[in-house]
Design an enzyme around this catalytic site. Structure first.
Site, mmCIF file in Angstrom:
data_model
loop_
_atom_site.group_PDB
_atom_site.id
_atom_site.type_symbol
_atom_site.label_atom_id
_atom_site.label_comp_id
_atom_site.label_asym_id
_atom_site.label_seq_id
_atom_site.Cartn_x
_atom_site.Cartn_y
_atom_site.Cartn_z
ATOM 1 C CD1 TRP A 102 23.033 80.422 -7.407
ATOM 2 C CD2 TRP A 102 24.284 81.229 -5.741
ATOM 3 N NE1 TRP A 102 22.184 80.978 -6.470
ATOM 4 C CE2 TRP A 102 22.925 81.475 -5.443
ATOM 5 C CE3 TRP A 102 25.251 81.647 -4.827
ATOM 6 C CZ2 TRP A 102 22.529 82.123 -4.274
ATOM 7 C CZ3 TRP A 102 24.856 82.299 -3.675
ATOM 8 C CH2 TRP A 102 23.507 82.531 -3.393
ATOM 9 C CE LYS A 103 25.163 76.154 -14.514
ATOM 10 N NZ LYS A 103 25.026 75.864 -15.918
ATOM 11 C CD GLU B 285 20.949 70.295 -15.042
ATOM 12 O OE1 GLU B 285 20.498 70.932 -14.102
ATOM 13 O OE2 GLU B 285 21.995 70.591 -15.620
ATOM 14 N N GLY C 27 21.710 76.921 -20.502
ATOM 15 C CA GLY C 27 22.281 78.207 -20.920
ATOM 16 C C GLY C 27 21.552 78.861 -22.085
ATOM 17 C CG HIS D 58 26.292 70.517 -14.596
ATOM 18 N ND1 HIS D 58 26.799 71.156 -15.697
ATOM 19 C CD2 HIS D 58 25.072 71.069 -14.363
ATOM 20 C CE1 HIS D 58 25.925 72.063 -16.112
ATOM 21 N NE2 HIS D 58 24.867 72.033 -15.316
ATOM 22 N N GLY E 104 19.450 77.691 -12.658
ATOM 23 C CA GLY E 104 20.787 78.299 -12.770
ATOM 24 C C GLY E 104 20.651 79.806 -12.761
ATOM 25 C CB SER F 90 17.042 77.639 -20.100
ATOM 26 O OG SER F 90 18.334 77.472 -20.650
HETATM 27 P P1 PGA Z 1 20.831 77.517 -16.568
HETATM 28 O O1 PGA Z 1 21.698 76.388 -15.883
HETATM 29 O O2 PGA Z 1 19.507 77.557 -15.843
HETATM 30 O O3 PGA Z 1 21.604 78.771 -16.362
HETATM 31 O O4 PGA Z 1 20.647 77.134 -18.006
HETATM 32 C C1 PGA Z 1 21.067 75.177 -15.617
HETATM 33 C C2 PGA Z 1 22.015 74.102 -15.207
HETATM 34 O O5 PGA Z 1 23.111 73.987 -15.758
HETATM 35 O O6 PGA Z 1 21.643 73.334 -14.321
#
Ligand code: PGA
Length: 263
Positions: free
Chosen positions: A10-11, A173, A179, A101, A240, A219
């Site tokens: 979830w950051k 990633e 994002g 990350h 995310g 994404s």
């Molecule tokens: P996001 O994040 O799905 O919101 O692009 C992915 C991630 O950073 O792992």
């Protein structure tokens, strides 16, 4: 083939209260779905504050879900103000630590040397590593991608044996696909993952690249989850924003279960 994996980080989102509400909905859904719990590896990486209450809730409900942290220190204990101990994470029942990350690298200036120290600390504490790797810009040249992945993997995991890799999930990633509105193209992802498997086979031996858990992040949303999970070289999705709504997460877990029956 390894079990398919569905995980989310979830950051810096969701309060503890919001997180618990999300988890309660997922728990209620999974309670009588033993076949899903047995076949899909599910992990949640909430904010630090939610780690402990999440672990307690999962124990209470006897659920097969792993909880992880988004970062940790390379030391176990001591005068490191503001840091999170991997030893403490282990002691409270966490299962994973996410490292490498792109946001940790770009915003918080972590370099491969530091990430290497962190993966070593996570391994020492018998936690699993979710290691993010990926190219900064889209690149269709296979040998260029191969070298980018090789440099990242060897700089961070070069001191690991093929056996140690069993405790690692590689999260592919592509930085340029994080994002955004949609993931990187399917064929591109499958090809990158084949490259990563090749790097592992060539540098760690024992065909470990073929066995490696490699998941895709960047994404991911329910609309493309099934296609992503069906890719030959992919073993899971790392979601995310697409998992902030618990119903979307449940949908993706179900899709993984569906795909796992045919993979
Ligand atoms: P996001 O994040 O799905 O919101 O692009 C992915 C991630 O950073 O792992």
């Amino acid at each position: 083939m390894k079990k398919l994996i569905v995980g989310t980080s979830w950051k810096m989102r969701k309060t503890v209260e919001e997180g618990i509400k999300w988890l309660d909905t997922l728990s209620e859904y999974l309670k009588n779905k033993k076949e899903i719990a047995d076949n899909i590896e599910i992990f949640l990486i909430p904010s630090f504050l939610s780690i402990y209450p999440f672990i307690e809730k999962i124990k209470e409900n006897n659920l097969n879900i792993g909880i992880g942290a988004q970062n940790c220190c390379w030391e176990d204990e001591g005068a490191f103000t503001g840091e999170l101990s991997p030893m403490h994470l282990k002691a409270c029942g966490a299962k994973y630590v996410e490292l490498g990350h792109a946001e940790r690298i770009e915003i918080f200036y972590e370099d491969y040397e530091m990430i290497k120290k962190k993966v070593t600390a996570v391994k020492r504490n018998d936690l699993e590593i979710i290691l993010c790797i990926g190219e900064k810009e889209k690149n269709d040249e296979e040998n260029v991608k191969y070298n980018i992945f090789k440099n990242q993997i060897m700089a961070i995991l070069g001191h690991f044996t093929h056996e140690d890799l069993a405790k690692v999930i590689i999260a592919y990633e592509p930085v340029w696909a994080i994002g955004k509105d949609t993931s990187a193209p399917m064929e591109y992802i499958d090809n990158s993952m084949a490259c990563i498997r090749d790097v592992l086979n060539k540098n760690f031996g024992f065909s470990c690249g073929d066995m490696q858990r490699i998941i895709y992040g960047g994404s991911v949303f329910p609309e493309t989850a099934k296609q992503l999970l069906s890719l030959k070289n992919n073993t899971g999705i790392f979601v995310g924003r697409g998992a902030l709504n618990v119903n979307y997460f449940i949908q993706m877990v179900n899709l993984a279960f569906e795909v796992s029956e045919t993979k």
